[in-house]
Scaffold this motif. Structure first.
Motif, short mmCIF file in Angstrom:
data_model
loop_
_atom_site.label_atom_id
_atom_site.label_comp_id
_atom_site.label_asym_id
_atom_site.label_seq_id
_atom_site.Cartn_x
_atom_site.Cartn_y
_atom_site.Cartn_z
N ARG A 151 -3.12 7.27 -2.78
CA ARG A 151 -2.01 7.02 -3.71
C ARG A 151 -1.30 8.33 -4.04
NH1 ARG A 151 -0.85 5.05 -9.16
NH2 ARG A 151 -2.54 6.27 -10.04
N GLY A 152 0.03 8.28 -4.01
CA GLY A 152 0.83 9.46 -4.34
C GLY A 152 1.04 10.41 -3.16
N MET A 153 0.37 10.15 -2.02
CA MET A 153 0.48 11.06 -0.89
C MET A 153 1.58 10.62 0.07
SD MET A 153 -1.60 13.19 -1.87
CE MET A 153 -2.16 14.39 -0.69
N ILE A 183 5.60 7.23 1.46
CA ILE A 183 4.80 7.64 0.29
C ILE A 183 3.99 6.42 -0.15
CG2 ILE A 183 4.85 8.50 -2.08
CD1 ILE A 183 7.72 9.58 -1.41
N MET A 184 2.69 6.64 -0.35
CA MET A 184 1.86 5.54 -0.84
C MET A 184 2.01 5.46 -2.35
SD MET A 184 -0.13 3.08 -0.15
CE MET A 184 -0.55 3.35 1.58
N VAL A 185 2.61 4.37 -2.81
CA VAL A 185 2.85 4.22 -4.24
C VAL A 185 1.63 3.62 -4.92
CG1 VAL A 185 4.34 3.14 -5.97
CG2 VAL A 185 5.33 3.96 -3.80
N GLY A 186 1.03 2.65 -4.31
CA GLY A 186 -0.15 2.08 -4.94
C GLY A 186 -0.88 1.07 -4.08
N HIS A 187 -2.18 0.95 -4.33
CA HIS A 187 -3.03 -0.05 -3.68
C HIS A 187 -3.37 -1.10 -4.73
CE1 HIS A 187 -4.92 2.96 -0.57
NE2 HIS A 187 -3.64 3.18 -0.72
N LEU A 194 -0.27 -3.32 -0.47
CA LEU A 194 -0.02 -1.91 -0.70
C LEU A 194 1.47 -1.75 -0.97
CD1 LEU A 194 -2.01 -0.47 2.33
CD2 LEU A 194 -2.85 -1.10 0.07
N THR A 195 1.81 -0.90 -1.92
CA THR A 195 3.22 -0.60 -2.17
C THR A 195 3.52 0.75 -1.54
OG1 THR A 195 3.10 -1.84 -4.22
CG2 THR A 195 5.01 -0.40 -3.93
N VAL A 196 4.50 0.72 -0.63
CA VAL A 196 4.81 1.91 0.14
C VAL A 196 6.30 2.19 0.03
CG1 VAL A 196 4.71 2.95 2.43
CG2 VAL A 196 2.98 1.26 1.77
N GLU A 197 6.63 3.48 -0.17
CA GLU A 197 8.04 3.85 -0.22
C GLU A 197 8.45 4.44 1.13
OE1 GLU A 197 9.28 5.94 -3.81
OE2 GLU A 197 10.69 7.09 -2.57
N LEU A 209 -1.28 -5.32 7.77
CA LEU A 209 -0.15 -4.70 8.44
C LEU A 209 -0.24 -3.17 8.35
CD1 LEU A 209 2.50 -4.76 9.94
CD2 LEU A 209 3.69 -5.23 7.80
N ALA A 210 -0.65 -2.69 7.16
CA ALA A 210 -0.76 -1.24 6.98
C ALA A 210 -1.84 -0.63 7.87
CB ALA A 210 -1.05 -0.92 5.52
N ASP A 211 -2.82 -1.44 8.26
CA ASP A 211 -3.85 -0.98 9.21
C ASP A 211 -3.26 -0.73 10.59
OD1 ASP A 211 -6.07 -0.96 7.61
OD2 ASP A 211 -6.64 -3.03 8.05
N ARG A 212 -2.17 -1.42 10.90
CA ARG A 212 -1.62 -1.35 12.27
C ARG A 212 -0.50 -0.33 12.40
NH1 ARG A 212 -0.02 -7.21 13.69
NH2 ARG A 212 0.12 -6.35 15.80
N ILE A 213 -0.05 0.23 11.29
CA ILE A 213 0.96 1.29 11.34
C ILE A 213 0.23 2.61 11.27
CG2 ILE A 213 2.91 2.31 10.10
CD1 ILE A 213 3.51 -0.54 9.01
N ARG A 214 0.49 3.51 12.23
CA ARG A 214 -0.27 4.76 12.29
C ARG A 214 0.56 5.91 11.74
NH1 ARG A 214 -5.46 3.64 13.68
NH2 ARG A 214 -5.63 5.80 14.35
N ILE A 215 -0.08 6.75 10.95
CA ILE A 215 0.61 7.86 10.31
C ILE A 215 -0.06 9.19 10.65
CG2 ILE A 215 1.49 6.57 8.35
CD1 ILE A 215 -1.07 7.94 6.88
#
Ligand SMILES: [Zn+2]
Length: 219
Positions: A151-153, A183-187, A194-197, A209-215
């Motif tokens: 979160r926040g990263m 940016i990870m806003v919150g879990h 997950l809320t992602v910006e 879905l977030a498991d399948r997106i690689r960062i």
């Protein structure tokens, strides 16, 4: 002597893909290729017979060095073709995978080299997947799932799954594309979304879905 048919290439590619996520069982392979377990078993025997795969009871199937090279050759074709179809012919990023799935089996070494040069020797395809070099070397992938981001990263999107056109259109609509900052806003608790910006907008996406997106980037 086994001819490198489309079927053989599809098997080698599927084993290579599955191998990255753990050991490869005959049933997982059959499921991925949409064939029966019996025909997968028969093909694995043939591939083992010509030294392209190893099949050890209880350890599943793995590629030999020769099998790995053959798989990477097809993967190089696929990823170069995806980029070429998009950049040179203007196909959209949700269309190129299906076309590349067909053409990857028919690309000559000459045309492969010409496409590579025309694109300026690219290192990633439109979905962010690394393109093996002409010598079939593949860069180490240091990416991890978006769902791991604390979160926040902040991080950068590296890769998205390439095979589902509907999903790709959705990701593009939200702005989840390679090289975009997130940016990870919150879990939400209890496995909630997950809320992602991304691109200045916040989106709620499922953990799956977030498991399948690689960062890549911050912890
Ligand atoms: Zn693809």
């Amino acid at each position: 002597m086994l001819v490198m048919t489309e079927t053989v290439q599809d098997y080698l590619k599927a084993i290579w893909m599955l191998d990255r996520t753990g050991s490869v069982s005959t049933s997982a392979l059959a499921e991925r290729l949409g064939v029966t377990a019996a025909s997968a078993t028969a093909m694995i025997k043939r591939l083992a017979g010509v030294g392209l795969v190893r099949h050890e009871p209880y350890h599943g199937v793995s590629l030999t060095e020769a099998g790995t090279q053959a798989a990477l050759e097809v993967i190089r074709h696929h990823r170069l073709l995806e980029l070429y179809l998009m950049q040179a012919l203007g196909l959209s990023w949700d269309e190129v995978h299906a076309e590349a799935e067909r053409l990857e089996h028919h690309l000559s070494e000459t045309l492969e080299a010409r496409i590579d040069a025309a694109l300026g020797h690219p290192t990633r395809d439109p979905h962010g997947d690394p393109i093996p070099s002409p010598e079939l070397a593949l860069v180490d992938e240091n990416d991890r799932p978006l769902s791991d981001l604390a979160r926040g990263m902040e991080a950068v999107i590296r890769r998205v799954p390439d095979g589902d056109p509907e999903l790709l259109r959705y990701l593009a609509q939200l702005g989840f594309m390679p090289d975009e900052r997130v940016i990870m806003v919150g879990h939400a608790p209890f496995d909630g979304p997950l809320t992602v910006e991304v691109g200045g907008e916040r989106h709620a996406i499922s953990r799956e879905l977030a498991d399948r997106i690689r960062i890549e980037g911050s912890p």
